[in-house]
Design a protein around this motif. Structure first.
Motif, PDB file in Angstrom:
ATOM      1  N   UNK A 144      12.764  14.765   1.851  1.00  0.00           N
ATOM      2  CA  UNK A 144      13.366  16.075   2.130  1.00  0.00           C
ATOM      3  C   UNK A 144      13.816  16.167   3.585  1.00  0.00           C
ATOM      4  N   UNK A 145      13.024  15.616   4.492  1.00  0.00           N
ATOM      5  CA  UNK A 145      13.392  15.625   5.909  1.00  0.00           C
ATOM      6  C   UNK A 145      14.636  14.781   6.146  1.00  0.00           C
ATOM      7  N   UNK A 146      14.686  13.592   5.534  1.00  0.00           N
ATOM      8  CA  UNK A 146      15.851  12.731   5.666  1.00  0.00           C
ATOM      9  C   UNK A 146      17.093  13.388   5.084  1.00  0.00           C
ATOM     10  N   UNK A 174      13.699  11.738  -8.988  1.00  0.00           N
ATOM     11  CA  UNK A 174      12.833  10.789  -9.684  1.00  0.00           C
ATOM     12  C   UNK A 174      11.370  11.050  -9.337  1.00  0.00           C
ATOM     13  N   UNK A 175      11.122  11.334  -8.075  1.00  0.00           N
ATOM     14  CA  UNK A 175       9.755  11.605  -7.626  1.00  0.00           C
ATOM     15  C   UNK A 175       9.220  12.872  -8.275  1.00  0.00           C
ATOM     16  N   UNK A 176      10.022  13.935  -8.252  1.00  0.00           N
ATOM     17  CA  UNK A 176       9.592  15.211  -8.821  1.00  0.00           C
ATOM     18  C   UNK A 176       9.498  15.152 -10.334  1.00  0.00           C
ATOM     19  N   UNK A 177      10.272  14.239 -10.942  1.00  0.00           N
ATOM     20  CA  UNK A 177      10.254  14.111 -12.387  1.00  0.00           C
ATOM     21  C   UNK A 177       9.069  13.351 -12.925  1.00  0.00           C
ATOM     22  N   UNK A 178       8.262  12.819 -12.022  1.00  0.00           N
ATOM     23  CA  UNK A 178       7.048  12.139 -12.445  1.00  0.00           C
ATOM     24  C   UNK A 178       7.242  10.716 -12.905  1.00  0.00           C
ATOM     25  N   UNK A 224      24.977   8.734   0.724  1.00  0.00           N
ATOM     26  CA  UNK A 224      23.581   8.737   1.168  1.00  0.00           C
ATOM     27  C   UNK A 224      22.859   9.968   0.648  1.00  0.00           C
ATOM     28  N   UNK A 225      23.542  11.106   0.685  1.00  0.00           N
ATOM     29  CA  UNK A 225      22.957  12.354   0.192  1.00  0.00           C
ATOM     30  C   UNK A 225      22.630  12.250  -1.299  1.00  0.00           C
ATOM     31  N   UNK A 226      23.544  11.701  -2.078  1.00  0.00           N
ATOM     32  CA  UNK A 226      23.320  11.542  -3.516  1.00  0.00           C
ATOM     33  C   UNK A 226      22.156  10.588  -3.783  1.00  0.00           C
ATOM     34  N   UNK A 227      22.051   9.532  -2.995  1.00  0.00           N
ATOM     35  CA  UNK A 227      20.962   8.573  -3.183  1.00  0.00           C
ATOM     36  C   UNK A 227      19.610   9.223  -2.903  1.00  0.00           C
ATOM     37  N   UNK A 228      19.532  10.014  -1.842  1.00  0.00           N
ATOM     38  CA  UNK A 228      18.281  10.692  -1.504  1.00  0.00           C
ATOM     39  C   UNK A 228      17.936  11.752  -2.549  1.00  0.00           C
ATOM     40  N   UNK A 229      18.941  12.458  -3.029  1.00  0.00           N
ATOM     41  CA  UNK A 229      18.700  13.471  -4.069  1.00  0.00           C
ATOM     42  C   UNK A 229      18.180  12.810  -5.342  1.00  0.00           C
ATOM     43  N   UNK A 261       0.863  -1.187   0.000  1.00  0.00           N
ATOM     44  CA  UNK A 261       0.000   0.000   0.000  1.00  0.00           C
ATOM     45  C   UNK A 261       0.898   1.234   0.000  1.00  0.00           C
ATOM     46  N   UNK A 262       0.911   2.005  -1.072  1.00  0.00           N
ATOM     47  CA  UNK A 262       1.874   3.106  -1.190  1.00  0.00           C
ATOM     48  C   UNK A 262       1.454   4.366  -0.435  1.00  0.00           C
ATOM     49  N   UNK A 263       2.448   5.143  -0.048  1.00  0.00           N
ATOM     50  CA  UNK A 263       2.196   6.496   0.438  1.00  0.00           C
ATOM     51  C   UNK A 263       2.039   7.416  -0.770  1.00  0.00           C
ATOM     52  N   UNK A 264       1.409   8.540  -0.581  1.00  0.00           N
ATOM     53  CA  UNK A 264       1.239   9.486  -1.679  1.00  0.00           C
ATOM     54  C   UNK A 264       2.582  10.111  -2.042  1.00  0.00           C
ATOM     55  N   UNK A 265       2.664  10.664  -3.240  1.00  0.00           N
ATOM     56  CA  UNK A 265       3.885  11.348  -3.663  1.00  0.00           C
ATOM     57  C   UNK A 265       4.224  12.510  -2.732  1.00  0.00           C
ATOM     58  N   UNK A 266       3.206  13.217  -2.261  1.00  0.00           N
ATOM     59  CA  UNK A 266       3.442  14.374  -1.385  1.00  0.00           C
ATOM     60  C   UNK A 266       4.095  13.946  -0.071  1.00  0.00           C
ATOM     61  N   UNK A 267       3.608  12.854   0.510  1.00  0.00           N
ATOM     62  CA  UNK A 267       4.185  12.363   1.761  1.00  0.00           C
ATOM     63  C   UNK A 267       5.587  11.835   1.531  1.00  0.00           C
ATOM     64  N   UNK A 268       5.778  11.114   0.425  1.00  0.00           N
ATOM     65  CA  UNK A 268       7.111  10.633   0.078  1.00  0.00           C
ATOM     66  C   UNK A 268       8.095  11.783  -0.059  1.00  0.00           C
ATOM     67  N   UNK A 269       7.675  12.838  -0.742  1.00  0.00           N
ATOM     68  CA  UNK A 269       8.536  14.001  -0.963  1.00  0.00           C
ATOM     69  C   UNK A 269       8.936  14.649   0.361  1.00  0.00           C
TER      70      UNK A 269
END
Length: 215
Positions: free
Chosen positions: A68-70, A108-112, A98-103, A56-64
């Protein structure tokens, strides 16, 4: 275990309205239908396996917001370590990875490239989690200078990260009243496991006690 949990729940609360996510209802063809039933009706409880819960996925907004917090925490910790150990320390190099992986995940998320499919976790309108065999979710990512020490690896599992995100979402709506863990082995090998359990369940209390970060 699904029939056992459901039966014992109804033995304790005979009038409870329980929905069970069996293998058939969580198939690829019927998963959306099941999620719609959870969201559209009032249930006293929904019983499902760890695997079904993770689908069950989280929404894109929550993922984003979560990424960003991490990312902000990683950058802040990296800067602190760089000041104390130098910018070329092994810890800084690991944090840069880790920073590069999160970025990349955020890009990818923002790119749709990832889109919500079906009903998201938020839309199910659940308000509390009871997690059995919670030790299966112990592999959370930790920010530490001691990643080379045995038992304190900084790697994270996808299911652990997913659970943390869902707990943080529920805790935002019901602070301190979002989850109960059940496990016979909350700690089996390392102090990292104790930190992980507490990080899931009461991060605010850890911050107040001055042990909000692993080190």
């Amino acid at each position: 275990m699904l029939p056992d949990f459901s039966r014992e729940w109804l033995q304790a609360y005979p009038n409870a309205k329980i929905l069970v996510a069996d293998k058939e209802s969580m198939s690829a063809e019927r998963r959306r239908e099941f999620a719609a039933r959870v969201a559209s009706e009032r249930w006293d409880g929904v019983v499902m396996t760890h695997d079904a819960f993770g689908r069950i996925p989280m929404s894109d907004a929550t993922n984003k917001a979560f990424i960003e917090d991490q990312l902000a925490k990683v950058i802040a910790f990296k800067e602190t370590v760089a000041e104390e150990e130098g910018k070329k320390s092994l810890t800084v190099k690991e944090l840069e990875k880790t920073e590069l992986r999160l970025e990349a995940a955020l890009k990818q998320l923002l790119g749709g490239k990832h889109k919500d499919t079906g009903i998201t976790f938020e839309e199910l309108q659940l308000d509390f989690l009871f997690v059995d065999e919670a030790h299966y979710f112990k592999n959370l990512e930790v920010l530490t200078r001691h990643s080379g020490v045995k038992g304190i690896a900084a790697t994270a599992s996808k299911r652990a990260t997913d659970l943390l995100m869902k707990i943080r979402y529920l805790d935002g709506r019901r602070p301190g009243r979002s989850v109960v863990f059940a496990t016979g082995t909350p700690v089996s090998n390392s102090i990292r496991e104790m930190y992980t359990m507490e990080h899931y369940l009461q991060p605010e209390a850890m911050e107040r006690a001055g042990v909000g970060d692993f080190d």
